[in-house]
Write an enzyme that holds these catalytic residues in place. Structure first.
Site: not given
Ligand code: PLP
Length: 385
Positions: A132, A217, A246
């Protein structure tokens, strides 16, 4: 129904699944609803509230900066932004010395993907199944779950997905046209699946050999969550880019991508963001990084998390299939759908997240107290009995 719920239901876009509770206040790892009822917060703002709620250092940094300067585009220099850039460049592995700032996770991913194409002159992006990376078109193209993707096709061309933790599958797809491979160190939304050391190191090596960039990520795993400042430290990884968001700014919106030497010089005007690098978010992020260090929160997450995982593994529940995680990023895979269990937890004063259909995910603030986590385990034991 309270006024709040009535108004939200009437006027919200409708894209969010809602829980029947109105949260009005928070302190540490506790959230309070309108009636003053307390909940132990293992949602943690979906991983945003690493320092918990109303941390005095964050409150003060935000209030001071609000009185000083809230907005300042990147066409000007700014003291808070400069300090943050230097601080981020000093994060492990220590050689990601340039930073692009934005305002969310998905934006951090967009920038990384654009920089990968720009820097390599190649177009292909390889991502993992169950991965994700966000909801805007580029990040969505890297995201795997078809529930997020299909309604919006056609997505950005050039993306491929391979099974996570299988190096041979990666070896088959990374080639001359691959700009980058993008992976999470632990897949979060996909069910809390840790990547193995051999896999992640192997992918990094493969990227080096074949001239592709390696993007991590760390939007969910970063900033102490897994027991290290960045999760890449667990496996001595040296990626070319690291995406953060985050919890980075203590709850304010922010995104960042850290850039290594293999990302070439980026032309002026190639990318940008109106809010990116604003002094408010920068001041909050600086304060967050300082608290993480002063209160040694990564180490705290490591020890509390190890204890939590051991307690959960000892739960004698026929419903539990597996407990996975690292530090305070924990998934409990059960043999049924999690939704009713999440409701039962909430009724008993514990807020938790799903990760897919069958995993209960806990992302408590790193400042959560030991006895609060014990209470979470007791409540889980009751609900999963
Ligand atoms: C939450 C998340 C995202 C997306 O972040 P947003 O601020 O909601 O756009 C991308 N990658 C990972 C691993 C995430 O946990």
């Amino acid at each position: 129904m309270t006024d709040t719920i009535f108004l939200e239901n009437r006027h919200t876009s409708g894209v969010y699944a809602k829980r029947d509770v109105t949260i009005v206040r928070g302190q540490g790892a506790i959230l309070y609803d309108e009636q003053g009822r307390a909940y132990i917060d293992c949602v943690g703002g979906q991983g945003v509230a690493g320092l918990g709620h109303a941390h005095p250092a964050i409150v003060e940094a935000i209030a001071n900066q609000a009185r000083t300067l809230i907005s300042c585009p990147e066409m000007f220099y700014n003291d808070r932004r400069a300090a943050l850039l230097a601080r981020l460049a000093g994060l492990p592995p220590g050689n990601l010395s340039r930073v692009f700032l934005s305002n969310s996770g998905t934006e951090a991913i967009e920038s990384a993907l654009k920089f990968a194409r720009l820097s390599t002159g190649r177009t292909g992006i390889v991502a993992a199944m169950r991965g994700f990376h966000g909801r805007t078109f580029g990040a969505l193209s890297a995201t795997w779950d078809k529930k997020y993707r299909e309604p919006f096709e056609p997505l950005v061309p050039g993306f491929q997905h391979v099974p996570y933790n299988q190096l041979d599958k990666m070896e088959q797809v990374v080639g001359d046209d691959t700009a980058a491979v993008i992976l999470e160190v632990i897949q979060g939304e996909g069910g809390v699946h840790p990547g193995s050391r051999e896999y992640l190191q192997g992918v990094e090596e493969l990227c080096r050999q074949r001239g592709a960039l390696f993007i991590l990520d760390e939007i969910q795993t970063g900033l102490g969550r897994t027991g290290k400042m960045l999760a890449l430290e667990h496996h001595d990884l040296n990626p070319d880019m690291v995406c953060l968001a985050k919890s980075l700014a203590g709850g304010l919106p922010i995104g960042a991508v850290l850039l290594g030497d293999r990302v070439g010089e980026l032309p002026t005007g190639a990318h940008g963001s109106t809010f990116g690098g604003n002094p408010m978010a920068a001041a909050a992020a600086l304060a967050t990084l300082e608290v993480l260090e002063n209160e040694q929160l990564p180490a705290r997450a490591a020890s509390l998390g190890a204890r939590l995982i051991a307690q959960l593994e000892a739960l004698d529940s026929p419903l539990v299939r597996e407990v996975r995680g690292l530090g305070l990023m924990v998934g409990i895979e059960i043999k049924q759908k999690v939704a009713p269990y999440l409701s039962a937890l909430m009724e008993r004063g514990v807020l938790a997240l799903p990760a897919g259909l069958t995993v209960i995910r806990l992302l408590p603030p790193l400042v959560i107290r030991e006895e609060q986590l014990d209470r979470v385990v007791e409540t889980l034991a009751e609900v999963l009995a």
